[in-house]
Design a protein around this motif. Structure first.
Motif, mmCIF file in Angstrom:
data_model
loop_
_atom_site.group_PDB
_atom_site.id
_atom_site.type_symbol
_atom_site.label_atom_id
_atom_site.label_comp_id
_atom_site.label_asym_id
_atom_site.label_seq_id
_atom_site.Cartn_x
_atom_site.Cartn_y
_atom_site.Cartn_z
ATOM 1 N N GLY A 17 0.819 -1.213 0.000
ATOM 2 C CA GLY A 17 0.000 0.000 0.000
ATOM 3 C C GLY A 17 0.849 1.257 0.000
ATOM 4 O O GLY A 17 0.558 2.210 -0.723
ATOM 5 N N GLN A 18 1.891 1.264 0.813
ATOM 6 C CA GLN A 18 2.776 2.425 0.840
ATOM 7 C C GLN A 18 3.492 2.610 -0.489
ATOM 8 O O GLN A 18 3.638 3.736 -0.969
ATOM 9 C CB GLN A 18 3.783 2.290 1.976
ATOM 10 C CG GLN A 18 3.162 2.437 3.351
ATOM 11 C CD GLN A 18 4.110 2.050 4.455
ATOM 12 O OE1 GLN A 18 4.965 1.181 4.291
ATOM 13 N NE2 GLN A 18 3.970 2.702 5.603
ATOM 14 N N LEU A 19 3.929 1.510 -1.083
ATOM 15 C CA LEU A 19 4.562 1.592 -2.399
ATOM 16 C C LEU A 19 3.593 2.180 -3.417
ATOM 17 O O LEU A 19 3.959 3.049 -4.216
ATOM 18 C CB LEU A 19 5.026 0.206 -2.853
ATOM 19 C CG LEU A 19 5.599 0.104 -4.268
ATOM 20 C CD1 LEU A 19 6.890 0.905 -4.394
ATOM 21 C CD2 LEU A 19 5.827 -1.358 -4.642
ATOM 22 N N ALA A 20 2.350 1.730 -3.392
ATOM 23 C CA ALA A 20 1.354 2.220 -4.344
ATOM 24 C C ALA A 20 1.099 3.717 -4.166
ATOM 25 O O ALA A 20 1.037 4.467 -5.141
ATOM 26 C CB ALA A 20 0.054 1.432 -4.192
ATOM 27 N N ILE A 21 0.971 4.145 -2.920
ATOM 28 C CA ILE A 21 0.740 5.566 -2.658
ATOM 29 C C ILE A 21 1.959 6.384 -3.084
ATOM 30 O O ILE A 21 1.823 7.430 -3.725
ATOM 31 C CB ILE A 21 0.398 5.800 -1.174
ATOM 32 C CG1 ILE A 21 -0.948 5.147 -0.834
ATOM 33 C CG2 ILE A 21 0.371 7.295 -0.855
ATOM 34 C CD1 ILE A 21 -1.225 5.030 0.652
ATOM 35 N N ALA A 22 3.145 5.901 -2.744
ATOM 36 C CA ALA A 22 4.370 6.603 -3.137
ATOM 37 C C ALA A 22 4.478 6.685 -4.651
ATOM 38 O O ALA A 22 4.899 7.719 -5.204
ATOM 39 C CB ALA A 22 5.594 5.905 -2.542
ATOM 40 N N TRP A 23 4.086 5.616 -5.356
ATOM 41 C CA TRP A 23 4.123 5.623 -6.822
ATOM 42 C C TRP A 23 3.173 6.689 -7.368
ATOM 43 O O TRP A 23 3.528 7.444 -8.274
ATOM 44 C CB TRP A 23 3.765 4.240 -7.373
ATOM 45 C CG TRP A 23 3.767 4.205 -8.863
ATOM 46 C CD1 TRP A 23 4.829 3.966 -9.686
ATOM 47 C CD2 TRP A 23 2.639 4.439 -9.716
ATOM 48 N NE1 TRP A 23 4.434 4.043 -11.004
ATOM 49 C CE2 TRP A 23 3.093 4.333 -11.047
ATOM 50 C CE3 TRP A 23 1.300 4.730 -9.485
ATOM 51 C CZ2 TRP A 23 2.251 4.509 -12.133
ATOM 52 C CZ3 TRP A 23 0.464 4.916 -10.572
ATOM 53 C CH2 TRP A 23 0.947 4.798 -11.885
ATOM 54 N N VAL A 24 1.964 6.748 -6.823
ATOM 55 C CA VAL A 24 1.000 7.763 -7.266
ATOM 56 C C VAL A 24 1.577 9.155 -7.056
ATOM 57 O O VAL A 24 1.531 10.003 -7.946
ATOM 58 C CB VAL A 24 -0.352 7.611 -6.518
ATOM 59 C CG1 VAL A 24 -1.243 8.827 -6.719
ATOM 60 C CG2 VAL A 24 -1.077 6.349 -6.966
ATOM 61 N N LEU A 25 2.147 9.390 -5.873
ATOM 62 C CA LEU A 25 2.688 10.712 -5.566
ATOM 63 C C LEU A 25 3.908 11.069 -6.409
ATOM 64 O O LEU A 25 4.230 12.243 -6.562
ATOM 65 C CB LEU A 25 3.027 10.801 -4.073
ATOM 66 C CG LEU A 25 1.818 10.766 -3.142
ATOM 67 C CD1 LEU A 25 2.279 10.661 -1.690
ATOM 68 C CD2 LEU A 25 0.926 11.982 -3.356
ATOM 69 N N ALA A 26 4.576 10.062 -6.962
ATOM 70 C CA ALA A 26 5.756 10.302 -7.795
ATOM 71 C C ALA A 26 5.400 10.655 -9.240
ATOM 72 O O ALA A 26 6.282 11.033 -10.019
ATOM 73 C CB ALA A 26 6.664 9.065 -7.785
ATOM 74 N N GLN A 27 4.125 10.580 -9.595
ATOM 75 C CA GLN A 27 3.718 10.871 -10.961
ATOM 76 C C GLN A 27 3.739 12.379 -11.210
ATOM 77 O O GLN A 27 3.325 13.160 -10.342
ATOM 78 C CB GLN A 27 2.321 10.306 -11.252
ATOM 79 C CG GLN A 27 2.227 8.801 -11.057
ATOM 80 C CD GLN A 27 3.310 8.053 -11.799
ATOM 81 O OE1 GLN A 27 3.420 8.137 -13.021
ATOM 82 N NE2 GLN A 27 4.127 7.319 -11.067
ATOM 83 N N PRO A 28 4.205 12.796 -12.379
ATOM 84 C CA PRO A 28 4.258 14.230 -12.691
ATOM 85 C C PRO A 28 2.877 14.878 -12.554
ATOM 86 O O PRO A 28 1.871 14.331 -13.011
ATOM 87 C CB PRO A 28 4.720 14.267 -14.152
ATOM 88 C CG PRO A 28 5.409 12.953 -14.359
ATOM 89 C CD PRO A 28 4.700 11.963 -13.474
#
Length: 121
Positions: free
Chosen positions: A57-68
């Motif tokens: 879940g944390q990886l998924a949220i971090a991935w979303v937040l890393a999107q331009p």
């Protein structure tokens, strides 16, 4: 949904039975081969997440937040510890290699979609 409607929480298994009023009870993405395929993807993401000291879940949220252009991730939290976990994800730093690995893994996903507005009570 950054947490793929619960799929990335670790609480959904191949044996999960959703309540009749839960839209996932009627979604093909949460049953049969599609669910098994996505659970295998969650397993692969768990390996990547664990290597970085994160949950899926944390990886998924971090991935979303890393999107331009993305400045916030809207997630549901049923308990206070869920909020703490989500906040930790906002502090995670994913490398370019991490982001590429998530993209490679996600390429095998069956899209989850979400609840249609007309089905939300």
């Amino acid at each position: 949904s950054p947490l793929a409607s619960g799929l990335f929480t670790g609480r959904i298994t191949a044996d999960t039975v959703f309540a009749p009023g839960d839209w996932r009870a009627h979604s093909p993405a949460f049953h049969g081969e599609a669910l098994r395929r996505n659970l295998a993807l969650v397993g692969r993401l768990a390996e990547l997440a664990g290597a970085g000291g994160l949950t899926v879940g944390q990886l998924a949220i971090a991935w979303v937040l890393a999107q331009p252009g993305v400045h916030a991730a809207v997630v549901g939290a049923h308990h206070l510890h869920n909020v703490d976990s989500c906040l930790a994800a906002a502090e995670a730093h994913l490398t370019a290699e991490d982001l590429a690995a998530v993209e490679r893994i996600a390429a095998d996903a069956v899209p989850v979609g979400g609840a249609a507005p007309e089905t939300v009570a």
